[in-house]
Scaffold this motif. Structure first.
Motif, PDB file in Angstrom:
ATOM      1  N   PRO A 189       0.824  -1.207   0.000  1.00  0.00           N
ATOM      2  CA  PRO A 189       0.000   0.000   0.000  1.00  0.00           C
ATOM      3  C   PRO A 189       0.861   1.260   0.000  1.00  0.00           C
ATOM      4  CG  PRO A 189      -0.771  -1.567   1.646  1.00  0.00           C
ATOM      5  CD  PRO A 189       0.548  -2.074   1.159  1.00  0.00           C
ATOM      6  N   ASN A 190       0.316   2.330  -0.578  1.00  0.00           N
ATOM      7  CA  ASN A 190       1.031   3.602  -0.613  1.00  0.00           C
ATOM      8  C   ASN A 190       1.006   4.301   0.745  1.00  0.00           C
ATOM      9  OD1 ASN A 190       0.729   6.774  -0.981  1.00  0.00           O
ATOM     10  ND2 ASN A 190       2.005   6.044  -2.665  1.00  0.00           N
ATOM     11  N   GLY A 191      -0.140   4.335   1.381  1.00  0.00           N
ATOM     12  CA  GLY A 191      -0.246   4.940   2.705  1.00  0.00           C
ATOM     13  C   GLY A 191      -0.700   6.380   2.712  1.00  0.00           C
ATOM     14  N   GLN A 192      -0.612   7.044   1.582  1.00  0.00           N
ATOM     15  CA  GLN A 192      -1.076   8.422   1.386  1.00  0.00           C
ATOM     16  C   GLN A 192      -0.355   9.435   2.261  1.00  0.00           C
ATOM     17  OE1 GLN A 192      -5.263   9.701   2.269  1.00  0.00           O
ATOM     18  NE2 GLN A 192      -5.312  10.103   0.059  1.00  0.00           N
ATOM     19  N   SER A 193      -0.604   9.407   3.571  1.00  0.00           N
ATOM     20  CA  SER A 193       0.083  10.309   4.503  1.00  0.00           C
ATOM     21  C   SER A 193      -0.038   9.737   5.904  1.00  0.00           C
ATOM     22  CB  SER A 193      -0.517  11.720   4.456  1.00  0.00           C
ATOM     23  OG  SER A 193      -1.846  11.711   4.936  1.00  0.00           O
ATOM     24  N   PRO A 194       0.937  10.043   6.789  1.00  0.00           N
ATOM     25  CA  PRO A 194       0.937   9.437   8.118  1.00  0.00           C
ATOM     26  C   PRO A 194      -0.276   9.765   8.987  1.00  0.00           C
ATOM     27  CG  PRO A 194       3.126  10.223   7.573  1.00  0.00           C
ATOM     28  CD  PRO A 194       2.211  10.733   6.498  1.00  0.00           C
ATOM     29  N   ASP A 195      -1.057  10.751   8.603  1.00  0.00           N
ATOM     30  CA  ASP A 195      -2.239  11.087   9.402  1.00  0.00           C
ATOM     31  C   ASP A 195      -3.535  10.584   8.775  1.00  0.00           C
ATOM     32  OD1 ASP A 195      -2.302  12.758   7.243  1.00  0.00           O
ATOM     33  OD2 ASP A 195      -2.611  14.617   8.362  1.00  0.00           O
ATOM     34  N   SER A 196      -3.424   9.635   7.841  1.00  0.00           N
ATOM     35  CA  SER A 196      -4.609   9.158   7.131  1.00  0.00           C
ATOM     36  C   SER A 196      -4.984   7.735   7.528  1.00  0.00           C
ATOM     37  CB  SER A 196      -4.359   9.205   5.621  1.00  0.00           C
ATOM     38  OG  SER A 196      -3.402   8.220   5.252  1.00  0.00           O
ATOM     39  N   ASP A 197      -6.238   7.373   7.245  1.00  0.00           N
ATOM     40  CA  ASP A 197      -6.694   5.998   7.458  1.00  0.00           C
ATOM     41  C   ASP A 197      -5.918   5.024   6.586  1.00  0.00           C
ATOM     42  OD1 ASP A 197      -8.536   6.896   9.289  1.00  0.00           O
ATOM     43  OD2 ASP A 197     -10.231   6.861   7.889  1.00  0.00           O
ATOM     44  N   LYS A 198      -5.495   5.486   5.395  1.00  0.00           N
ATOM     45  CA  LYS A 198      -4.745   4.623   4.485  1.00  0.00           C
ATOM     46  C   LYS A 198      -3.384   4.253   5.068  1.00  0.00           C
ATOM     47  CE  LYS A 198      -7.042   6.066   0.232  1.00  0.00           C
ATOM     48  NZ  LYS A 198      -6.890   6.677  -1.111  1.00  0.00           N
ATOM     49  N   PHE A 199      -2.830   5.133   5.880  1.00  0.00           N
ATOM     50  CA  PHE A 199      -1.561   4.834   6.525  1.00  0.00           C
ATOM     51  C   PHE A 199      -1.757   3.776   7.603  1.00  0.00           C
ATOM     52  CE2 PHE A 199       2.093   5.678   9.342  1.00  0.00           C
ATOM     53  CZ  PHE A 199       3.119   5.721   8.407  1.00  0.00           C
ATOM     54  N   VAL A 200      -2.841   3.868   8.331  1.00  0.00           N
ATOM     55  CA  VAL A 200      -3.173   2.855   9.334  1.00  0.00           C
ATOM     56  C   VAL A 200      -3.344   1.498   8.656  1.00  0.00           C
ATOM     57  CG1 VAL A 200      -4.877   2.121  11.053  1.00  0.00           C
ATOM     58  CG2 VAL A 200      -4.236   4.543  10.877  1.00  0.00           C
ATOM     59  N   TYR A 201      -4.046   1.513   7.516  1.00  0.00           N
ATOM     60  CA  TYR A 201      -4.218   0.284   6.739  1.00  0.00           C
ATOM     61  C   TYR A 201      -2.860  -0.265   6.307  1.00  0.00           C
ATOM     62  CZ  TYR A 201      -4.834  -2.355   2.363  1.00  0.00           C
ATOM     63  OH  TYR A 201      -4.739  -3.279   1.365  1.00  0.00           O
ATOM     64  N   LYS A 202      -1.972   0.613   5.859  1.00  0.00           N
ATOM     65  CA  LYS A 202      -0.654   0.168   5.392  1.00  0.00           C
ATOM     66  C   LYS A 202       0.117  -0.518   6.508  1.00  0.00           C
ATOM     67  CE  LYS A 202       3.525   1.779   3.001  1.00  0.00           C
ATOM     68  NZ  LYS A 202       4.152   2.889   2.255  1.00  0.00           N
ATOM     69  N   LEU A 203       0.133   0.070   7.689  1.00  0.00           N
ATOM     70  CA  LEU A 203       0.881  -0.521   8.795  1.00  0.00           C
ATOM     71  C   LEU A 203       0.301  -1.878   9.202  1.00  0.00           C
ATOM     72  CD1 LEU A 203       1.665   2.557  11.078  1.00  0.00           C
ATOM     73  CD2 LEU A 203       3.084   1.528   9.282  1.00  0.00           C
ATOM     74  N   GLY A 204      -1.026  -1.981   9.186  1.00  0.00           N
ATOM     75  CA  GLY A 204      -1.654  -3.262   9.496  1.00  0.00           C
ATOM     76  C   GLY A 204      -1.328  -4.312   8.445  1.00  0.00           C
ATOM     77  N   TRP A 205      -1.314  -3.880   7.188  1.00  0.00           N
ATOM     78  CA  TRP A 205      -0.973  -4.789   6.089  1.00  0.00           C
ATOM     79  C   TRP A 205       0.472  -5.244   6.199  1.00  0.00           C
ATOM     80  CZ3 TRP A 205       2.347  -5.275   1.981  1.00  0.00           C
ATOM     81  CH2 TRP A 205       1.957  -6.113   0.924  1.00  0.00           C
ATOM     82  N   LEU A 206       1.365  -4.342   6.546  1.00  0.00           N
ATOM     83  CA  LEU A 206       2.780  -4.688   6.696  1.00  0.00           C
ATOM     84  C   LEU A 206       2.989  -5.712   7.812  1.00  0.00           C
ATOM     85  CD1 LEU A 206       4.330  -1.135   6.238  1.00  0.00           C
ATOM     86  CD2 LEU A 206       4.770  -3.112   4.766  1.00  0.00           C
ATOM     87  N   LYS A 207       2.273  -5.562   8.892  1.00  0.00           N
ATOM     88  CA  LYS A 207       2.400  -6.524   9.990  1.00  0.00           C
ATOM     89  C   LYS A 207       1.857  -7.891   9.580  1.00  0.00           C
ATOM     90  CE  LYS A 207       3.925  -6.273  13.362  1.00  0.00           C
ATOM     91  NZ  LYS A 207       5.245  -6.792  13.878  1.00  0.00           N
ATOM     92  N   ALA A 208       0.740  -7.892   8.844  1.00  0.00           N
ATOM     93  CA  ALA A 208       0.187  -9.160   8.358  1.00  0.00           C
ATOM     94  C   ALA A 208       1.159  -9.825   7.388  1.00  0.00           C
ATOM     95  CB  ALA A 208      -1.164  -8.924   7.685  1.00  0.00           C
ATOM     96  N   LEU A 209       1.798  -9.036   6.531  1.00  0.00           N
ATOM     97  CA  LEU A 209       2.790  -9.574   5.604  1.00  0.00           C
ATOM     98  C   LEU A 209       3.959 -10.191   6.367  1.00  0.00           C
ATOM     99  CD1 LEU A 209       3.894  -9.837   2.659  1.00  0.00           C
ATOM    100  CD2 LEU A 209       5.049  -7.643   3.054  1.00  0.00           C
ATOM    101  N   GLU A 210       4.454  -9.485   7.356  1.00  0.00           N
ATOM    102  CA  GLU A 210       5.574  -9.993   8.152  1.00  0.00           C
ATOM    103  C   GLU A 210       5.223 -11.333   8.795  1.00  0.00           C
ATOM    104  OE1 GLU A 210       7.839  -9.007  12.364  1.00  0.00           O
ATOM    105  OE2 GLU A 210       6.653  -7.433  11.403  1.00  0.00           O
ATOM    106  N   ASN A 211       4.054 -11.415   9.386  1.00  0.00           N
ATOM    107  CA  ASN A 211       3.652 -12.647  10.061  1.00  0.00           C
ATOM    108  C   ASN A 211       3.528 -13.805   9.074  1.00  0.00           C
ATOM    109  OD1 ASN A 211       3.554 -11.330  12.526  1.00  0.00           O
ATOM    110  ND2 ASN A 211       1.361 -10.872  12.376  1.00  0.00           N
ATOM    111  N   TRP A 212       2.969 -13.525   7.909  1.00  0.00           N
ATOM    112  CA  TRP A 212       2.814 -14.572   6.899  1.00  0.00           C
ATOM    113  C   TRP A 212       4.164 -15.014   6.346  1.00  0.00           C
ATOM    114  CZ3 TRP A 212       3.170 -13.713   1.308  1.00  0.00           C
ATOM    115  CH2 TRP A 212       2.916 -14.883   0.567  1.00  0.00           C
ATOM    116  N   LEU A 213       5.045 -14.048   6.054  1.00  0.00           N
ATOM    117  CA  LEU A 213       6.361 -14.392   5.509  1.00  0.00           C
ATOM    118  C   LEU A 213       7.198 -15.181   6.507  1.00  0.00           C
ATOM    119  CD1 LEU A 213       7.379 -11.191   3.530  1.00  0.00           C
ATOM    120  CD2 LEU A 213       6.823 -13.439   2.588  1.00  0.00           C
ATOM    121  N   ARG A 214       7.023 -14.905   7.777  1.00  0.00           N
ATOM    122  CA  ARG A 214       7.755 -15.679   8.796  1.00  0.00           C
ATOM    123  C   ARG A 214       7.411 -17.165   8.648  1.00  0.00           C
ATOM    124  NH1 ARG A 214       6.186 -13.066  12.730  1.00  0.00           N
ATOM    125  NH2 ARG A 214       8.033 -11.761  13.095  1.00  0.00           N
TER     126      ARG A 214
END
Length: 282
Positions: free
Chosen positions: A132-157
């Protein structure tokens, strides 16, 4: 039989628009005797029924895709001549396919993984990823990006416990450090460079992955993305946000990792350039 394969990633920013360029790029590498054996695409921006399987197969490539109308979409394309004899169709070429991150409900098509058997080497688990792009650190899209990154990390592990030969390729929408940004001072407080995103990138490395590009000496201000606006490419006002991360088993076999800026010079290009890593077979 060549003694290495080349794997690549390219955000094409609409495969419908850029298909002629993808075919030209693949054919140019064939003619130069530096064939691309696996190409992971991002931002297809088309649905599965519109994916150009026939055109790619006629050019000598077989592929799978996870498409979506207007946005996102990822694919894995492999060169038929590079495949082991066992690979005769989609089912025998793309083993254990995974579409999207398991246990992370998401309508956006951002992940496609499959194990591919190339001639003369052990299978490789390829993961085509459009972060995800994340748009800006104060946006809902950024929250989505961080959640997606954590899910990716857990799956890749978990993936790495089952696949020692794994490559994560794609548009990460993260510039890992200031040397990957044309002017870091202009990006302070923005997405792509935030501490949270860079920490998430580092956590991927800590799983046992290596940024292949940084394994080798590279020219200063080496970037893979340039804004269409303000003559970004001409001024080299870019960022390195497209990456190929390799597991330890593949890192040991990596000969080179480069950014191919040539397609960015073409008419109506993607705003991204392809990135390529070469992997020895033995």
């Amino acid at each position: 039989m060549t003694d290495s394969i080349r794997i690549a990633a390219w955000n094409v920013n609409s495969l419908k628009v850029r298909l002629p360029q993808v075919l030209k790029w693949l054919q140019d590498h064939e003619r130069a005797k530096t064939p691309i054996d696996a190409l992971c695409l991002q931002e297809l921006k088309l649905t599965d029924d519109k994916y150009p399987h026939q055109e790619l197969e006629e050019a000598g490539y077989i592929s799978i895709a996870a498409g979506q109308k207007t946005y996102n979409g990822v694919a894995i394309i492999v060169r038929k001549a590079a495949l082991a004899p066992i690979a005769t169709d989609h089912d025998t070429t793309f083993l254990k396919p995974v579409r999207n991150i398991p246990a992370n409900a998401d309508e956006q098509q951002r992940i496609l993984a499959a194990t591919v058997c190339f001639k003369g080497m052990q299978p490789i688990r390829l993961v085509s990823a459009y972060f995800p792009n994340g748009q800006s650190p104060d946006s809902d899209k950024f929250v989505y990006k961080l959640g997606w990154l954590k899910a990716l990390e857990n799956w890749l592990r978990e993936e790495l416990t089952q696949n020692s030969r794994l490559a994560l390729l794609g548009d990460f929408n993260i510039a890992p450090s200031d040397i990957d940004v044309h002017d870091p001072s202009k990006w302070i407080g923005q997405n792509l460079v935030s501490p949270e995103e860079r920490k998430a990138f580092q956590q991927l490395l800590e799983l046992g992955l290596t940024d292949s590009f940084r394994m080798f000496e590279q020219a200063p201000k080496s970037f893979s993305w340039w804004d269409y606006r303000m003559m970004g490419f001409r001024r080299n006002a870019g960022m390195r946000i497209d990456h190929i991360l390799l597991s330890d088993a593949l890192k040991e076999k990596c000969n080179s990792s480069v950014i191919d800026k040539e397609p960015r010079t073409w008419e109506q290009p993607s705003d991204h350039a392809p990135v390529i890593a070469e992997i020895k077979k033995t």
